[in-house]
Write a protein that holds these residues in place. Structure first.
Motif, mmCIF file in Angstrom:
data_model
loop_
_atom_site.group_PDB
_atom_site.id
_atom_site.type_symbol
_atom_site.label_atom_id
_atom_site.label_comp_id
_atom_site.label_asym_id
_atom_site.label_seq_id
_atom_site.Cartn_x
_atom_site.Cartn_y
_atom_site.Cartn_z
ATOM 1 N N GLY A 193 64.804 14.175 23.579
ATOM 2 C CA GLY A 193 66.266 14.499 22.588
ATOM 3 C C GLY A 193 64.579 15.813 22.234
ATOM 4 O O GLY A 193 64.876 16.826 21.153
ATOM 5 N N THR A 232 63.217 17.862 23.076
ATOM 6 C CA THR A 232 63.023 19.126 23.879
ATOM 7 C C THR A 232 61.955 19.797 23.743
ATOM 8 O O THR A 232 60.871 20.180 24.939
ATOM 9 C CB THR A 232 64.264 19.986 23.732
ATOM 10 N N ASN A 277 68.971 20.979 27.585
ATOM 11 C CA ASN A 277 69.473 19.990 26.167
ATOM 12 C C ASN A 277 68.883 21.711 25.382
ATOM 13 O O ASN A 277 70.019 21.311 24.325
ATOM 14 C CB ASN A 277 68.626 19.541 25.390
#
Length: 714
Positions: free
Chosen positions: A147, A149, A180
């Motif tokens: 995550g 990003t 994302n």
């Protein structure tokens, strides 16, 4: 190695070399026999599923091992998400191999990423003296998987600037990060690089592009990209079906699923589940039944994901019997399916059945408790809701923001402010008050319990997390208590922070009507026009009501005429507005127009029209309305309507019609009717009818200090 953990492991490893076993001393530490024996021992432990033991043996030895063994162990550590073993393995590698191969360090970075330890991967990447494309790919994938990003996209940009060739894996990870972050512009740039690097035709990357465009809301580009895939596989089809579903285009998701079947592509279970979810989104029970039949044909019904989705679809479409049939399948009974069935029964008001299912659940999650609790609150069954909360606190300590929001709703409905304060204290101590949903529930609770000081104080405490719901809750609290001036002040303060919605305007227009604030109402109306708010039928009704009560019937009429559509509620509001402003003659016109436009009148329509007949003395119209009420429109008269007809005949001196009406009453006349008859009898000298009404009243109230009687003045 750069990381602190690896440094500690290296020191332990060096100290371990002083205690080499006697078996190892018999040979040179790096002799082929010693290496072979150690490798065999490690692999035997791996075969028996003893990864920690295998790595411990390796870590305790001072023998460098074959690179192929390191690679094999890194793969196993990654698949097992064994972070401690990964660190030991990397430490051994860099300690006894001064220049380890880059591909092994890449495997270590990959393992760290899969183990969710981005910092370890980052430290190793930064310390690498030499990197290849695989190193960059591994680090970008680690960022994307966890995550991170922005870090993934930044590292990709640096990689491209340094002229490092990006592989399919790199592009897939970067596209996942773009999705994302909802970076549509950057996704297009990456798409261009994919074409430039010659990866067009790669079904994995093309499916990733379909996915990222869909996530970014560009469904036209997503569909165009999908149509360019020469041979879409089952994953490609799943992606396009899912993206249409998430964009609220359930019908198009079903169309793509049907097209997939026509092309003889066997869907994976998730695609079947997504198609069933699409049916739920638009109430497509017929389509859902067909997909259910197909899932039985390919044996997908036995998949828990599919069966749970089928239960949810049938429940949302109102077919609880079919939902229960799927639920009774041997593969279906789990905590998710139980929760879906409890929710379905609760939503349909079948609380006894919902509670039976809830009580027989072998295990419950916080969602299960919330679903049952929401069912009781929806039915306004506050007693059972409180009992369930007490049971929940005894059985589990799991509480989330939804539970607390429902708890505050119960406190507001009872109302019990002391209990609400206790729950507020609990939420504050456990860190739930930063959640805007919980914060708004607290605000609503204080407002409905009448503690507007606490509501106002909490509203200002929420300064960094409040939204338009928070403002509306405070506005409604003031308006509900008749404090329209304070509500107006809050409304003007709201303009600098949050955007009002239709609910806000409805509340404020009602407040203006309450205090006859015509100018303020006009300003709110102008604000709505200036900012292009949709003047739907609800807003039109609020405006009409405000102008009518503020004695500006001309504006009310204009709002009514300009309304995009007219329903019975809006017409009723206009009828009441005319009555309120002494224009009962217009009621007949409204009724005629109502009939021409096909709007069916209800009980409130006739009540307003009959009241208009009383005001204007329209006996003939009143008689026709009374007859058509039940005969033409099948609207049963209420008590107020009977009293209105008694007043209509009595006030207009029609004794014969009044006597006939009273004779045909399906119940005994009420005191209010008899008093009206008695007064009219005295006025018009109806001795017989007056004596009858007086007798009825005296018999009805024998303890009154006076007696009703008609005096014959003649």
């Amino acid at each position: 190695m750069g990381s602190k953990a690896a440094s500690v492991l290296s020191r332990h490893l060096r100290s371990a070399t002083a205690t080499v076993t006697s078996t190892t001393r018999a040979h040179r530490l790096d002799s082929p026999v010693a290496v072979k024996e150690l490798t065999t021992t490690i692999l035997n432990h791996i075969r028996l599923g003893r990864l920690p033991k295998a790595i411990s043996i390796l870590f305790s030895s001072a023998t460098p091992l074959p690179f192929s063994l390191y690679a094999h162990l890194f793969r196993i550590c990654a698949s097992s998400k064994a972070i401690i073993e990964t660190r030991k393995l990397e430490s051994h590698l860099v300690t006894f191999n001064p220049n380890p191969p880059v591909f092994l360090l890449n495997r270590a970075i990959e393992s760290y990423g899969i183990c969710n330890c981005v910092k370890d991967a980052e430290d190793l990447f930064d310390e690498m003296p030499n990197r290849d494309g695989g190193s960059w790919n591994a680090m970008i994938t680690a960022y994307s998987r966890n995550g991170c990003t922005e870090d993934a996209l930044h590292l990709f940009a640096v990689m491209i600037e340094d002229g490092v060739f990006a592989s399919e894996v790199t592009f897939a990870s970067v596209l996942a990060s773009c999705g994302n972050a909802l970076e549509l512009w950057l996704s297009r740039q990456v798409h261009g690089l994919i074409v430039k690097y010659g990866f067009s035709g790669n079904v994995i990357l093309e499916s990733s592009l379909v996915d990222v465009y869909g996530k970014c809301g560009a469904m036209i580009e997503s569909r165009r990209m999908f149509d360019e895939i020469q041979h879409p596989n089952e994953v490609s089809w799943n992606v396009i079906v899912r993206r249409y579903l998430e964009m609220g285009e359930g019908n198009e998701a079903i169309n793509m699923f049907s097209r997939m079947l026509r092309m003889n592509v066997k869907p994976i279970s998730y695609t079947v589940s997504n198609a069933i979810l699409a049916c739920s989104s638009f109430g497509g029970l017929r389509e859902g039944v067909q997909i259910h039949g197909f899932s039985i044909k390919i044996n997908a019904e036995q998949d828990q994901v599919v069966s749970n989705t089928l239960i949810d679809m049938y429940a949302k479409c109102g077919d609880l019997e079919s939902a229960r049939t799927v639920f009774e399948l041997p593969c279906s009974k789990n905590v998710i399916s139980y929760t879906s069935m409890v929710s379905a029964c609760a939503m349909r008001g079948r609380m006894c059945e919902a509670r039976e299912l809830f009580d027989e659940m072998p295990e419950r999650t916080v969602v299960s408790w919330n679903v049952m609790l929401a069912g009781y609150t929806r039915r306004l069954d506050w007693e059972n809701a409180l009992k369930l909360l007490i049971l929940m606190r005894r059985k589990t300590r799991d509480v989330d923001h939804v539970t607390l929001g429902l708890f505050f709703n119960i406190c507001a409905a009872i109302p019990d402010m002391n209990l609400g304060k206790q729950v507020h204290g609990y939420a504050y101590r456990h860190g739930f008050c930063s959640n805007v949903f919980v914060g708004n529930a607290v605000l609503d609770m204080y407002g409905k319990c009448g503690n507007l000081i606490s509501a106002r104080n909490w509203f200002y405490t929420m300064s960094h997390s409040r939204d338009e719901v928070s403002w509306n809750a405070l506005l409604t609290s003031y308006a509900r208590r008749g404090m329209s001036e304070q509500a107006m002040q809050v409304f003007w303060e709201m303009q600098g922070e949050a955007k009002p919605n239709k609910f806000t305007f409805g509340t404020m227009l009602a407040a203006c009507a309450n205090i006859f604030a015509l100018e303020a109402g006009k300003q709110i109306h102008a604000l709505m026009i200036r900012h292009g708010y949709d003047m739907d039928i609800v807003v039109s009704g609020a405006l009409l009501d405000m102008y009518s009560k503020c004695r500006h019937i001309a504006y009310a009429t204009r709002v009514f005429e300009e309304a995009p559509s007219k329903d019975v509620i809006l017409v009723n509001s206009m009828i009441l507005g005319c009555l309120h402003n002494g224009m009962s003659g217009r009621v007949v016109e409204l009724l005629d127009a109502m009939e021409e436009e096909g709007v069916r009148p209800d009980h409130n329509t006739f009540r307003g029209a009959l009241r208009a007949c009383v005001s204007d003395g329209g006996v003939e119209l009143g008689r026709k309305l009374w007859e058509s009420m039940s005969e033409k429109y099948c609207v049963l008269p209420h008590l107020e309507d009977y009293e209105c007809m008694v007043e209509l005949y009595g006030e207009n001196g029609l004794v014969d019609e009044l006597e006939a009406f009273l004779k045909d009453l399906p119940f005994e006349p009420t005191a209010a009717m008899l008093i009206r008859v008695f007064d009219c009898s005295r006025r018009y000298k109806w001795l017989k009818l007056g004596e009858w009404a007086a007798h009825k009243l005296n018999h009805m109230n024998p303890l009154l200090p006076f007696r009703f009687q008609i005096v014959d003045d003649t």
